[in-house]
Design an enzyme around this catalytic site. Sequence first.
Site, PDB file in Angstrom:
ATOM      1  N   TYR A  39      -1.546   2.978  11.767  1.00  0.00           N
ATOM      2  CA  TYR A  39      -2.624   3.017  10.780  1.00  0.00           C
ATOM      3  C   TYR A  39      -2.122   2.551   9.415  1.00  0.00           C
ATOM      4  O   TYR A  39      -2.758   1.736   8.736  1.00  0.00           O
ATOM      5  CB  TYR A  39      -3.175   4.439  10.665  1.00  0.00           C
ATOM      6  N   GLU A  81       0.991   5.696   0.771  1.00  0.00           N
ATOM      7  CA  GLU A  81       0.373   6.940   1.210  1.00  0.00           C
ATOM      8  C   GLU A  81       0.995   8.040   0.360  1.00  0.00           C
ATOM      9  O   GLU A  81       2.217   8.093   0.197  1.00  0.00           O
ATOM     10  CB  GLU A  81       0.634   7.204   2.697  1.00  0.00           C
ATOM     11  N   ASP A 117      -2.910  -1.404   6.963  1.00  0.00           N
ATOM     12  CA  ASP A 117      -3.418  -1.579   5.610  1.00  0.00           C
ATOM     13  C   ASP A 117      -2.814  -2.798   4.910  1.00  0.00           C
ATOM     14  O   ASP A 117      -3.439  -3.367   4.021  1.00  0.00           O
ATOM     15  CB  ASP A 117      -3.134  -0.324   4.769  1.00  0.00           C
ATOM     16  N   ASP A 161      -1.902   3.345  -6.776  1.00  0.00           N
ATOM     17  CA  ASP A 161      -0.609   2.844  -6.295  1.00  0.00           C
ATOM     18  C   ASP A 161       0.275   2.434  -7.462  1.00  0.00           C
ATOM     19  O   ASP A 161       1.469   2.761  -7.512  1.00  0.00           O
ATOM     20  CB  ASP A 161      -0.824   1.653  -5.364  1.00  0.00           C
ATOM     21  N   ASP A 211       0.866  -1.178   0.000  1.00  0.00           N
ATOM     22  CA  ASP A 211       0.000   0.000   0.000  1.00  0.00           C
ATOM     23  C   ASP A 211       0.901   1.226   0.000  1.00  0.00           C
ATOM     24  O   ASP A 211       2.096   1.140   0.323  1.00  0.00           O
ATOM     25  CB  ASP A 211      -0.917   0.004   1.222  1.00  0.00           C
TER      26      ASP A 211
END
Length: 396
Positions: free
Chosen positions: A150, A28, A154, A84, A26
């Site tokens: 957090y 960010e 994921d 992504d 994942d």
Amino acid sequence: MTLITTTDALQAFCQSLAGAEYITVDTEFLREKTYWPQLCLVQVGGPDGAVAIDPLAEGIDLTPLFALMSDPSVLKVFHAARQDVEIFWHLSGQIPHPLFDTQVAAMVCGFGESVGYETLVTKLAGARIDKSSRFTDWSHRPLTERQLTYALSDVIHLRPAYEKLKRRLARSGRSHWLEEEMAILTDPATYQVDPESSYLRLKVRTNKPRFMAILRELAAWREREAQRRDQPRSRVLRDEALLEIAAHAPTTVDDLARTRGLGRGFAEGRQGSDVLAAVQAGLDLPDSALPRVEPREEPPPGLQPIVELLRVLLKMKCDENNVAAKLVASSSELEALAADDAADIPAMHGWRRELFGSDALALKHGKIGLAVIDRRVRIVPAGDPRPSAEPVELET
């Protein structure tokens, strides 16, 4: 909890995953102020735990990560992978492969349309996600422990979700359905931006060829300028201004300066010069080279009931097979099929044709019908669908 901030640590971690069957991934990122996504964090989960990789750490080289992403022996599992994948494509010129998107797999397995990550892991992994850090500024350093917790969740909870989806696909025999979708996600053409076709994204009220030619030149200039400056398109020139310029086709600085929202400073600067050059290029095109954009026509009389009938069939077939209708056919594709048996749409190819397309054609031509049986819509054999030529007289 591990945060990787050096190239040596990244190299060692990536080497440790070389023999893994699959990894979960994942990212960010931020995109509000840039054209290209600004990668702020990469999370990778392997069989022995998960780490966060800081691409903003001073001196870090992401080459080992890019090599892992393109290792054909390691499956990369994402949820809603498109953005992504676009990031890796832009930064490395390579697309992560092979790839498994749990959002698409969930649609194939009957979890509804575009199911969110939190919903999916709650149903499949029994996990509860703390959403308080969802809209945090991921570019700010140092990252807090809450942010890292957090972010890592994921990829940690994605592992059991993937395992269960994989088993469901195997039991249902639908793995090849997913492979067709992954072929689109791993195709470089999916992420390549053609400035010359960017005008097609704009909502216009007219499709006059000369207007469209000027708009095409303007939109192509804006796209290239946004890429060069790494700024959102709207920061370069708003859609409204682009459309107004195309409509009025200014050829002088004074004409351009009268465009609402621009002003003389813009018109007299380099960008103003570029805009006037783009307008002139559109004006100079010969008639034979003007773009022709067919207007979206209203369905002919009588077609809409056919569309609605196909929509009922689609809903019934997808409910029966626990697959999201959105994955099979869109409203515009149903309209195309209602108008033309030979419509070149996904629903007429591969597994979609097996699931829906063949029955859709049969329904159109009266070979099957729909009926409500035991409060459910069912396919039933159809008799002669042609109306009688003779009037029917009722007994009195």
